[in-house]
Design an enzyme around this catalytic site. Sequence first.
Site, PDB file in Angstrom:
ATOM      1  N   LYS A 175      43.343  33.767  27.908  1.00 54.20           N
ATOM      2  CA  LYS A 175      43.446  32.535  28.693  1.00 54.20           C
ATOM      3  C   LYS A 175      42.203  31.673  28.511  1.00 54.20           C
ATOM      4  O   LYS A 175      42.290  30.452  28.347  1.00 54.20           O
ATOM      5  CB  LYS A 175      43.655  32.879  30.167  1.00 54.20           C
ATOM      6  CG  LYS A 175      43.708  31.679  31.109  1.00 54.20           C
ATOM      7  CD  LYS A 175      42.381  31.333  31.757  1.00 54.20           C
ATOM      8  CE  LYS A 175      41.923  32.426  32.704  1.00 54.20           C
ATOM      9  NZ  LYS A 175      40.697  32.026  33.453  1.00 54.20           N
ATOM     10  N   SER A 183      29.099  28.783  39.347  1.00 53.69           N
ATOM     11  CA  SER A 183      30.064  29.082  38.286  1.00 53.69           C
ATOM     12  C   SER A 183      29.551  28.566  36.954  1.00 53.69           C
ATOM     13  O   SER A 183      29.011  27.457  36.875  1.00 53.69           O
ATOM     14  CB  SER A 183      31.419  28.438  38.592  1.00 53.69           C
ATOM     15  OG  SER A 183      32.310  28.612  37.505  1.00 53.69           O
ATOM     16  N   GLU A 205      34.441  38.758  36.096  1.00 58.90           N
ATOM     17  CA  GLU A 205      35.892  38.934  36.026  1.00 58.90           C
ATOM     18  C   GLU A 205      36.288  40.407  35.981  1.00 58.90           C
ATOM     19  O   GLU A 205      37.393  40.766  36.376  1.00 58.90           O
ATOM     20  CB  GLU A 205      36.459  38.220  34.792  1.00 58.90           C
ATOM     21  CG  GLU A 205      36.662  36.736  34.959  1.00 58.90           C
ATOM     22  CD  GLU A 205      37.708  36.402  36.009  1.00 58.90           C
ATOM     23  OE1 GLU A 205      38.816  36.968  35.958  1.00 58.90           O
ATOM     24  OE2 GLU A 205      37.411  35.592  36.894  1.00 58.90           O
ATOM     25  N   GLY A 214      40.427  27.775  37.707  1.00 60.89           N
ATOM     26  CA  GLY A 214      39.104  27.194  37.599  1.00 60.89           C
ATOM     27  C   GLY A 214      38.915  26.401  36.324  1.00 60.89           C
ATOM     28  O   GLY A 214      38.241  25.371  36.317  1.00 60.89           O
TER      29      GLY A 214
END
Length: 443
Positions: free
Chosen positions: A25, A188, A331, A117
Amino acid sequence: MAKTEMYQPPLGNRALFKMSIPGSKSLTNRHLIIAAIASGETTIHNLLESRDTNLMIEGLRRIGCKIEKLNHTGTHDTGVISPHCTCLNDLIQPSDVRIIPSKHYTCSTKIDCGLAGTVMRFLPVLAGLCKGSVEFFGDDQAIRRPMDGTLHALRKLGVQVDGDRIPFTVHGRGEIEGGALETTEHSSSQFISGLLLSACRFKNGLTLKHIGNPLPSRPYIDMTVEVMREWGINVTHSDGVWAVTPKELTGKHITIEPDLSNAAPFMIGAIVTGGSATIQNWPSKTSQPGKYLEAILPQFGAEITKTANTITVSGTGNITGIRADLGHIGELVPNLVALATLAETPSVFYNIGHIRYHETDRIEALVNEISSLGGTITAGKDYIKITPTTLTRSGVWKTYKDHRMATSGAIIGLRHKLTIEDIECTSKTFPRFADLWSGAFGK
């Protein structure tokens, strides 16, 4: 498996299987952004079809980028082959797509970010290059995801933005001047990636300096830089400063690697059951943070062997807890916490405060769910400590609409009876996960 709200993972079966994993992804959505600002057509092979990538594709279409689905060619189909089940081979067909960008984007539209996100932090920068207003909205939980890094940066670059979180509107003027920009945001790494991916279309390029607290998940920024260089973009990095020069890009033919983060629950499941899992098409060299599984899983007691294009993970019957800084691979934390819950000795994972701002507050969610089963788990602002105990209670494992929480519940469910709520939230990055899980670990 038809769409279902509740799923009971198979319990207590020693796993022996081979499988192929869908495309990444993270790589898919990075290549889609750059393809949309290139000149000329791009084809992407082995593209992951999931909720996050579909949202990215639909968002690009809404600003005027033409994206066509092609007949898939190749051998990177997704499936499981095990002694008791071969019917799931080629279960998920990946996609090939053609991207036909517009030279100048003019639009007035709305874009659904869902909980992705990459969509909410990559597309607004591209929207700033469009002429027109683009409103971004998303799922109810999207409002809690930080957006300051992206939206403040756009304002500093001269782009008008209404709002500070989902929903917000970007009013593009058709160009962004670019130049020098400083940012202190550290919740982030996607803020940095989103700015870098479109920066070669800024009139003066971009010199982006990050100051302050360290950025989490740095391997994802490294992935962004590698993808940009694959396209021929001139990007340099030194001491927290990234520099991108303007460049006209040509279209390319891209093949997406398997998603190594999605391999994690299956590899961990093999350890938990004392079995063996072989992941096919494992890249020999990759920028994906999932590559760190090769070093981390043996610390828990697993055995790993590799060939030119496969990796095999085997459980030894013993699972040892570890102490580790996982700030670079947030993750993977939920799945590793699930493994640590089933270990024989305690584990501590630290520098993971940023995962409180993922699809849900993952630290709080993990503490809640493992505690509800009778486990012993404590947490602080940026750490989790797991002290293995016998899980004494069965029940419903809540996912909080978070795909990593769902796969973590599936791992624990291999040893302890539970039912996972809303297993279909895994379609965010891994369609038909439950079917593949049952095929790999069922009788």
